[in-house]
Design a protein around this motif. Sequence first.
Motif, PDB file in Angstrom:
ATOM      1  N   VAL A 303      -7.992   0.843  26.233  1.00  0.00           N
ATOM      2  CA  VAL A 303      -8.358   0.126  25.012  1.00  0.00           C
ATOM      3  C   VAL A 303      -7.266  -0.853  24.615  1.00  0.00           C
ATOM      4  O   VAL A 303      -7.540  -1.979  24.197  1.00  0.00           O
ATOM      5  CB  VAL A 303      -8.640   1.116  23.854  1.00  0.00           C
ATOM      6  N   GLY A 304      -6.012  -0.454  24.754  1.00  0.00           N
ATOM      7  CA  GLY A 304      -4.904  -1.341  24.426  1.00  0.00           C
ATOM      8  C   GLY A 304      -4.846  -2.553  25.327  1.00  0.00           C
ATOM      9  O   GLY A 304      -4.584  -3.675  24.880  1.00  0.00           O
ATOM     10  N   ALA A 305      -5.105  -2.351  26.617  1.00  0.00           N
ATOM     11  CA  ALA A 305      -5.014  -3.441  27.587  1.00  0.00           C
ATOM     12  C   ALA A 305      -6.232  -4.352  27.564  1.00  0.00           C
ATOM     13  O   ALA A 305      -6.162  -5.499  28.023  1.00  0.00           O
ATOM     14  CB  ALA A 305      -4.846  -2.857  28.990  1.00  0.00           C
ATOM     15  N   GLU A 306      -7.316  -3.877  27.020  1.00  0.00           N
ATOM     16  CA  GLU A 306      -8.585  -4.615  27.046  1.00  0.00           C
ATOM     17  C   GLU A 306      -8.449  -6.026  26.473  1.00  0.00           C
ATOM     18  O   GLU A 306      -7.983  -6.218  25.356  1.00  0.00           O
ATOM     19  CB  GLU A 306      -9.616  -3.834  26.229  1.00  0.00           C
ATOM     20  N   GLY A 307      -8.852  -7.007  27.248  1.00  0.00           N
ATOM     21  CA  GLY A 307      -8.841  -8.389  26.794  1.00  0.00           C
ATOM     22  C   GLY A 307      -7.498  -9.079  26.856  1.00  0.00           C
ATOM     23  O   GLY A 307      -7.423 -10.303  26.780  1.00  0.00           O
ATOM     24  N   MET A 308      -6.411  -8.306  27.012  1.00  0.00           N
ATOM     25  CA  MET A 308      -5.077  -8.894  26.972  1.00  0.00           C
ATOM     26  C   MET A 308      -4.704  -9.583  28.275  1.00  0.00           C
ATOM     27  O   MET A 308      -4.020 -10.602  28.283  1.00  0.00           O
ATOM     28  CB  MET A 308      -4.027  -7.818  26.672  1.00  0.00           C
ATOM     29  N   TYR A 309      -5.154  -9.027  29.393  1.00  0.00           N
ATOM     30  CA  TYR A 309      -4.612  -9.447  30.685  1.00  0.00           C
ATOM     31  C   TYR A 309      -5.660 -10.044  31.617  1.00  0.00           C
ATOM     32  O   TYR A 309      -5.403 -10.237  32.799  1.00  0.00           O
ATOM     33  CB  TYR A 309      -3.940  -8.240  31.365  1.00  0.00           C
ATOM     34  N   ARG A 353       5.255 -13.786  31.697  1.00  0.00           N
ATOM     35  CA  ARG A 353       4.269 -14.784  32.112  1.00  0.00           C
ATOM     36  C   ARG A 353       2.991 -14.721  31.292  1.00  0.00           C
ATOM     37  O   ARG A 353       2.136 -15.605  31.386  1.00  0.00           O
ATOM     38  CB  ARG A 353       3.947 -14.608  33.602  1.00  0.00           C
ATOM     39  N   LEU A 354       2.821 -13.651  30.508  1.00  0.00           N
ATOM     40  CA  LEU A 354       1.569 -13.455  29.795  1.00  0.00           C
ATOM     41  C   LEU A 354       1.273 -14.576  28.802  1.00  0.00           C
ATOM     42  O   LEU A 354       0.176 -15.153  28.807  1.00  0.00           O
ATOM     43  CB  LEU A 354       1.573 -12.105  29.063  1.00  0.00           C
ATOM     44  N   ALA A 355       2.219 -14.879  27.915  1.00  0.00           N
ATOM     45  CA  ALA A 355       1.978 -15.882  26.871  1.00  0.00           C
ATOM     46  C   ALA A 355       1.661 -17.262  27.445  1.00  0.00           C
ATOM     47  O   ALA A 355       0.640 -17.868  27.083  1.00  0.00           O
ATOM     48  CB  ALA A 355       3.163 -15.940  25.914  1.00  0.00           C
ATOM     49  N   PRO A 356       2.474 -17.818  28.343  1.00  0.00           N
ATOM     50  CA  PRO A 356       2.146 -19.143  28.868  1.00  0.00           C
ATOM     51  C   PRO A 356       0.888 -19.162  29.718  1.00  0.00           C
ATOM     52  O   PRO A 356       0.161 -20.175  29.747  1.00  0.00           O
ATOM     53  CB  PRO A 356       3.379 -19.526  29.685  1.00  0.00           C
ATOM     54  N   ASP A 357       0.586 -18.063  30.408  1.00  0.00           N
ATOM     55  CA  ASP A 357      -0.586 -18.032  31.288  1.00  0.00           C
ATOM     56  C   ASP A 357      -1.896 -17.880  30.524  1.00  0.00           C
ATOM     57  O   ASP A 357      -2.911 -18.458  30.913  1.00  0.00           O
ATOM     58  CB  ASP A 357      -0.468 -16.883  32.295  1.00  0.00           C
ATOM     59  N   ARG A 358      -1.884 -17.108  29.434  1.00  0.00           N
ATOM     60  CA  ARG A 358      -3.159 -16.780  28.773  1.00  0.00           C
ATOM     61  C   ARG A 358      -3.259 -17.200  27.316  1.00  0.00           C
ATOM     62  O   ARG A 358      -4.362 -17.330  26.793  1.00  0.00           O
ATOM     63  CB  ARG A 358      -3.411 -15.262  28.864  1.00  0.00           C
ATOM     64  N   PHE A 359      -2.145 -17.406  26.629  1.00  0.00           N
ATOM     65  CA  PHE A 359      -2.218 -17.610  25.183  1.00  0.00           C
ATOM     66  C   PHE A 359      -1.472 -18.854  24.714  1.00  0.00           C
ATOM     67  O   PHE A 359      -0.856 -18.854  23.651  1.00  0.00           O
ATOM     68  CB  PHE A 359      -1.684 -16.368  24.458  1.00  0.00           C
TER      69      PHE A 359
END
Length: 414
Positions: A303-309, A353-359
């Motif tokens: 549930v925590g990871a859902e949609g984030m990655y 890499r999460l913020a620049p790649d997805r947000f």
Amino acid sequence: MKTALIIGYVWPEPASSAAGSRMLQLIAALQSGGYRVVFGSPADWSPHAVALADYGVEAAKLQLNSSTFNDYIAGLQPDLVMFDRFMMEEQFGWRVEETCPNALRVLDMEDVHSLRHARHQALKEGVEPGLKHIHSELAIREVAAVLRCDLALVISEFELHWLQQQFQIPAAQLIYLPFMLLASQWQRPLTALSQRQHFVCIGNFRHEPNWDAVRWLREALWPAIRQQLPTAELHVFGAYPPKKATSLQNEQLGFYVPGWADDALEVVDSARVMLAPLRFGAGLKGKLLDAAITATPAVTTPVGAEGMYGSAMGNQRDLGILVADSATVFVDAAVQLYQNDSLWDTCSAAAVRLAPDRFAFADHAPRWLARLSELAGNLENHRLSGFYGAMLRHHTLKSTRYMSQWIEAKNRLS
């Protein structure tokens, strides 16, 4: 200059919740598109709310069940009205349609409240969510608000698809719009492992999934982790800590509840590992974005990871997280990530890499503004194609309108 009126459920508190930060992102996006932004709310002013004037935003105190709102918006004549959560659309939507019928009506869902509620009820019963949980009164209200608006902002790709599959909401009325960060927000010096210590958990205590996570940590997860790591500590931060939360502190167990954090990124940046054991919820998790920005590896749940990655989770280590689907797996993952420096280094390097790649703001804000421009230029046809929305607006104008007017009349006489 175009005018956008945002009707907020509460005044923005970016230091208290991810929802407050997201609201400032939405405001910045509208301003980048040439909008003058006015933020109004019927909520009492909070000492933790930002000074909107510092962001070039006008503030307006709104009244519930009062025709003074009609007078106010008639004078403002906004080109766009955005409702912050479906409850504000229920209260003010019919008045906006009656007074400014040509204004674009946008719903910021924040997360799908009815999905979070369904998961919570199922958890209490110890079962998987079924139709009896999903097709609740809350879902009826929330989906009706979506259909009455011209566009709904959906923060998670998972929820975008879920709304279309579960309730057959037309794709033309939805847009995926996640967190939107400027490059300056993720470009920061990284703290080495040697300068970090202990575990951290963070989240607004008024948000029920966070409070449930803290209780689960205290009752089951942390004692098992501490048994394997007897010198480790867990520091639980969050806005609005109630006495029932601070009373969970146990120094002998290494379980600390300091509550409010002056700077969320600072406390996350100082920790070796973030724990986010969310058993239910919806939307995107700001705490995991904070972990990514600070290159702090995290252990969370599906549930925590859902949609984030993204839809393809792939190798968790390449995402900067470990995902656990049970208490035993969660404890093992937390201990492993804390002890294994090589694993920690791999996850930490991947997290940033999460913020620049997805947000990235530069990716999502222009796409939203383009959609708003497209809708404004074809509003009549867009509304004609949404029969169910027109039907719901018709009945809302008859029911909600007269109920609100009855309350206003009653208040006038009392």
